[in-house]
Design a protein around this motif. Structure first.
Motif, PDB file in Angstrom:
ATOM      1  N   LEU A  15       0.819  -1.226   0.000  1.00  0.00           N
ATOM      2  CA  LEU A  15       0.000   0.000   0.000  1.00  0.00           C
ATOM      3  C   LEU A  15       0.847   1.267   0.000  1.00  0.00           C
ATOM      4  N   ASP A  16       0.300   2.312  -0.601  1.00  0.00           N
ATOM      5  CA  ASP A  16       0.925   3.630  -0.481  1.00  0.00           C
ATOM      6  C   ASP A  16       0.900   4.049   0.985  1.00  0.00           C
ATOM      7  N   PRO A  17       1.932   4.744   1.438  1.00  0.00           N
ATOM      8  CA  PRO A  17       2.038   5.078   2.867  1.00  0.00           C
ATOM      9  C   PRO A  17       0.759   5.711   3.452  1.00  0.00           C
ATOM     10  N   GLU A  18       0.090   6.578   2.667  1.00  0.00           N
ATOM     11  CA  GLU A  18      -1.064   7.267   3.250  1.00  0.00           C
ATOM     12  C   GLU A  18      -2.276   6.352   3.397  1.00  0.00           C
ATOM     13  N   LEU A  19      -2.199   5.123   2.848  1.00  0.00           N
ATOM     14  CA  LEU A  19      -3.346   4.208   2.933  1.00  0.00           C
ATOM     15  C   LEU A  19      -3.153   3.135   4.000  1.00  0.00           C
ATOM     16  N   ILE A  20      -1.955   3.110   4.596  1.00  0.00           N
ATOM     17  CA  ILE A  20      -1.654   2.046   5.556  1.00  0.00           C
ATOM     18  C   ILE A  20      -2.526   2.176   6.804  1.00  0.00           C
ATOM     19  N   GLY A  21      -2.695   3.419   7.262  1.00  0.00           N
ATOM     20  CA  GLY A  21      -3.415   3.658   8.515  1.00  0.00           C
ATOM     21  C   GLY A  21      -4.808   3.063   8.540  1.00  0.00           C
ATOM     22  N   GLU A  22      -5.582   3.262   7.452  1.00  0.00           N
ATOM     23  CA  GLU A  22      -6.972   2.789   7.444  1.00  0.00           C
ATOM     24  C   GLU A  22      -7.052   1.270   7.564  1.00  0.00           C
ATOM     25  N   VAL A  23      -6.061   0.576   6.983  1.00  0.00           N
ATOM     26  CA  VAL A  23      -6.058  -0.890   7.061  1.00  0.00           C
ATOM     27  C   VAL A  23      -5.664  -1.347   8.468  1.00  0.00           C
ATOM     28  N   LEU A  24      -4.629  -0.716   9.006  1.00  0.00           N
ATOM     29  CA  LEU A  24      -4.205  -1.080  10.366  1.00  0.00           C
ATOM     30  C   LEU A  24      -5.334  -0.834  11.373  1.00  0.00           C
ATOM     31  N   ASP A  25      -6.078   0.257  11.174  1.00  0.00           N
ATOM     32  CA  ASP A  25      -7.195   0.548  12.090  1.00  0.00           C
ATOM     33  C   ASP A  25      -8.223  -0.573  12.073  1.00  0.00           C
ATOM     34  N   VAL A  26      -8.535  -1.064  10.865  1.00  0.00           N
ATOM     35  CA  VAL A  26      -9.516  -2.157  10.749  1.00  0.00           C
ATOM     36  C   VAL A  26      -8.992  -3.411  11.458  1.00  0.00           C
ATOM     37  N   LYS A  59      -6.862  -3.532  13.905  1.00  0.00           N
ATOM     38  CA  LYS A  59      -6.911  -3.287  15.358  1.00  0.00           C
ATOM     39  C   LYS A  59      -8.311  -3.509  15.904  1.00  0.00           C
ATOM     40  N   ASP A  60      -9.326  -3.022  15.151  1.00  0.00           N
ATOM     41  CA  ASP A  60     -10.723  -3.215  15.577  1.00  0.00           C
ATOM     42  C   ASP A  60     -11.043  -4.694  15.748  1.00  0.00           C
ATOM     43  N   ILE A  61     -10.622  -5.484  14.758  1.00  0.00           N
ATOM     44  CA  ILE A  61     -10.911  -6.926  14.837  1.00  0.00           C
ATOM     45  C   ILE A  61     -10.170  -7.541  16.012  1.00  0.00           C
ATOM     46  N   ALA A  62      -8.923  -7.091  16.189  1.00  0.00           N
ATOM     47  CA  ALA A  62      -8.116  -7.632  17.284  1.00  0.00           C
ATOM     48  C   ALA A  62      -8.781  -7.344  18.629  1.00  0.00           C
ATOM     49  N   GLU A  63      -9.363  -6.144  18.742  1.00  0.00           N
ATOM     50  CA  GLU A  63      -9.991  -5.769  20.008  1.00  0.00           C
ATOM     51  C   GLU A  63     -11.220  -6.604  20.319  1.00  0.00           C
ATOM     52  N   GLU A  64     -11.915  -7.053  19.259  1.00  0.00           N
ATOM     53  CA  GLU A  64     -13.070  -7.913  19.504  1.00  0.00           C
ATOM     54  C   GLU A  64     -12.670  -9.220  20.165  1.00  0.00           C
ATOM     55  N   GLY A  65     -11.408  -9.636  19.862  1.00  0.00           N
ATOM     56  CA  GLY A  65     -10.814 -10.675  20.695  1.00  0.00           C
ATOM     57  C   GLY A  65     -11.000 -12.115  20.324  1.00  0.00           C
ATOM     58  N   GLU A  66     -12.139 -12.477  19.679  1.00  0.00           N
ATOM     59  CA  GLU A  66     -12.419 -13.913  19.509  1.00  0.00           C
ATOM     60  C   GLU A  66     -11.422 -14.604  18.577  1.00  0.00           C
ATOM     61  N   THR A  67     -11.084 -13.935  17.482  1.00  0.00           N
ATOM     62  CA  THR A  67     -10.265 -14.571  16.457  1.00  0.00           C
ATOM     63  C   THR A  67      -8.787 -14.544  16.843  1.00  0.00           C
ATOM     64  N   SER A  68      -8.150 -15.692  16.725  1.00  0.00           N
ATOM     65  CA  SER A  68      -6.691 -15.711  16.881  1.00  0.00           C
ATOM     66  C   SER A  68      -6.087 -15.094  15.635  1.00  0.00           C
ATOM     67  N   MET A  69      -4.961 -14.424  15.803  1.00  0.00           N
ATOM     68  CA  MET A  69      -4.352 -13.772  14.645  1.00  0.00           C
ATOM     69  C   MET A  69      -2.882 -14.106  14.541  1.00  0.00           C
ATOM     70  N   LEU A  70      -2.462 -14.280  13.309  1.00  0.00           N
ATOM     71  CA  LEU A  70      -1.056 -14.459  12.996  1.00  0.00           C
ATOM     72  C   LEU A  70      -0.703 -13.327  12.045  1.00  0.00           C
ATOM     73  N   LEU A  71       0.110 -12.381  12.544  1.00  0.00           N
ATOM     74  CA  LEU A  71       0.392 -11.174  11.761  1.00  0.00           C
ATOM     75  C   LEU A  71       1.837 -11.153  11.308  1.00  0.00           C
TER      76      LEU A  71
END
Lengths: 263, 215
Positions: free
Chosen positions: A182-193, A195-207
């Protein structure tokens, strides 16, 4: 401690004569977020691709939700290579978001999202559309439902890809360098999404990521890969601020110097 | 019936046969091409080998010889058919062989990431082919398929040589009876062109429609 959702037992992977993973043991707990970091070619991507069954395992076993992924037991209780049906059954626990999105270009955003639930899981189409729209709303792209992927920005494409993976309700979701293309200015919106999923907690994640700040924020644990082995594995505070091995120190130093802001 | 009405009526009858042969042979070629193209991608070596033989035999010999063989030689082995059936069979088999290569390369040129995405979403192989790979491959194949359709249409003129009364056959008959060679063969040329040209345009239009906003 509860049963791990993913368990690698002495996993080895060769590409022809080249050893990429060298007898790795590793566990992921339900709901745990694990970041994989390390230099390119260290084996972290192959490690994740084995779990998604995109590469074949050379030696060792992987267990997912208590079942062998690459193997199944024969009538004597010995392990044999898994049948396609068995592989698919166990694989249904895993989802993946790719560096280059891999959206289906011939389908609209909404069609991309409902395709697997309807075709693979047999979910009723109306139901799938309802769920799909909810998921699109969650990633902030409900207004793009009828657009084709080619009409979206990279960040939007990746958010659709995340929604597409999530509607399958995987127990473990793999992110393979989700912002590297991604172009640098588009990275934030993806990371935010993410983070939101991570906060919900149920899904294990491998990043798998090169974004150290992001790894620190989201991950419960960071595993540092080098030359086909996990050299260090621990909470972000340990790995990032108190590295023990010289390889990790060197890696972090190089990272900080390229990432440091000029001020 | 005036002289020119006679010519128009005979060429008209021929044209119907030409178009009918084209449509039937094209359908056969498309079906064969897809089946053979998919078989060529099979994991099974024997299946791939069988298809390779079919493709190489029909690409390696001329369509005219194949027409002769099916219409004049097969009856010696007790297999008789009408000129129309022989024409459709020969042209369909011949173009099917070429189409299978178009299908194979079309499928292989779909981005490998698409396969990875379907594995991650747990598609079966059949679901992947039907829902994801073939729809994208078809768009890639379209220009080649269009060219083949036009080639096929033009190649139907060979069926005159196995007594099928197509456009070319009728023109030949008219030429022999009226000796108006220039007029009749010019008319023939124009008729083929007037059919083939909109075909080209039509395929271009279809291509554009199918890719609009998508790729």
């Amino acid at each position: 401690m509860s049963e791990p959702i993913v368990k690698y037992n002495n996993v080895t992977k060769y590409f022809d004569d080249l050893m990429v993973l060298d007898g790795i043991d590793f566990e992921i707990q339900p709901g745990e977020k694990v970041a994989l970091v390390g230099p390119s070619g260290s084996g972290k991507t192959t490690f994740a691709r084995l779990l998604m069954t995109l590469e074949e395992i050379t030696d060792g076993t992987i267990e997912v939700a208590g079942d062998y992924l690459w193997h199944e037991k024969d009538e004597n209780g010995d392990l044999k290579p898994a049948s396609t049906d068995h592989l698919r059954k166990v694989r249904s626990n895993i989802g993946m978001v790719f560096q280059h999105f891999h959206l289906f270009p011939h389908m609209t955003v909404l069609e991309n999202i409902i395709e697997a639930p309807v075709t693979v899981k047999g979910v009723d189409k109306k139901e799938a559309i309802k769920d799909g729209k909810e998921m699109l709303d969650k990633v902030g792209l409900l207004d793009k439902a009828d657009n084709y992927p080619a009409q979206l920005s990279g960040g939007q494409k990746q958010r659709v890809a995340i929604a597409r993976a999530l509607v399958m309700k995987p127990k473990v979701l793999i992110f393979d360098e989700p912002t590297s293309a991604l172009d640098p200015e588009l990275i934030g919106e993806v990371l935010d999404v993410i983070k939101d999923i991570a906060e919900e907690g149920e899904t294990s994640m491998l990043l798998i990521t090169h974004e150290m700040d992001f790894a620190r924020e989201v991950a419960d644990r960071i595993a540092f890969f080098d030359a086909g082995k996990i050299v260090e594995d621990g909470p972000p505070s340990e790995i990032l601020y108190h590295p023990k091995s010289p390889r990790l120190k060197e890696f972090l130093e190089r990272f900080m110097s390229t990432q440091a802001s000029p001020e | 019936m005036s002289f020119w009405e006679l010519i128009a009526s005979m060429l008209g009858q021929g044209l119907v046969i030409t178009l009918l042969t084209t449509v039937l042979a094209a359908v056969l070629a498309l079906v064969l091409g897809f089946v053979a193209g998919l078989m060529r991608l099979s994991k099974n070596k024997f299946i791939r080998f069988l298809v390779a033989i079919y493709v190489e035999v029909f690409r390696g010999t001329s369509l005219l010889v194949q027409l002769f063989w099916i219409y004049f030689v097969l009856p010696m082995f007790g297999i008789t058919m009408t000129a129309m059936t022989a024409a459709v069979l020969a042209i369909g088999l011949n173009f099917g062989a070429y189409t299978s290569e178009v299908v194979r390369s079309g499928i292989q040129s779909v981005d490998k990431g698409q396969i990875e995405a379907t594995i991650a979403l747990n598609f079966t192989r059949v679901q992947r082919m039907r829902r994801i790979i073939i729809p994208q491959a078809f768009i890639i194949m379209l220009p080649n398929l269009g060219n083949q359709l036009i080639e096929l249409f033009k190649s139907t003129s060979l069926v005159a040589l196995i007594t099928l009364t197509d456009l070319t056959y009728q023109a030949n008959v008219l030429n022999a009876t009226t000796l108006q060679t220039t007029q009749i063969f010019t008319a023939l040329l124009v008729i083929y062109f007037v059919i083939a040209w909109p075909m080209t345009k039509g395929m271009k239009l279809l291509e554009r429609k199918m890719t609009e906003g998508r790729m």
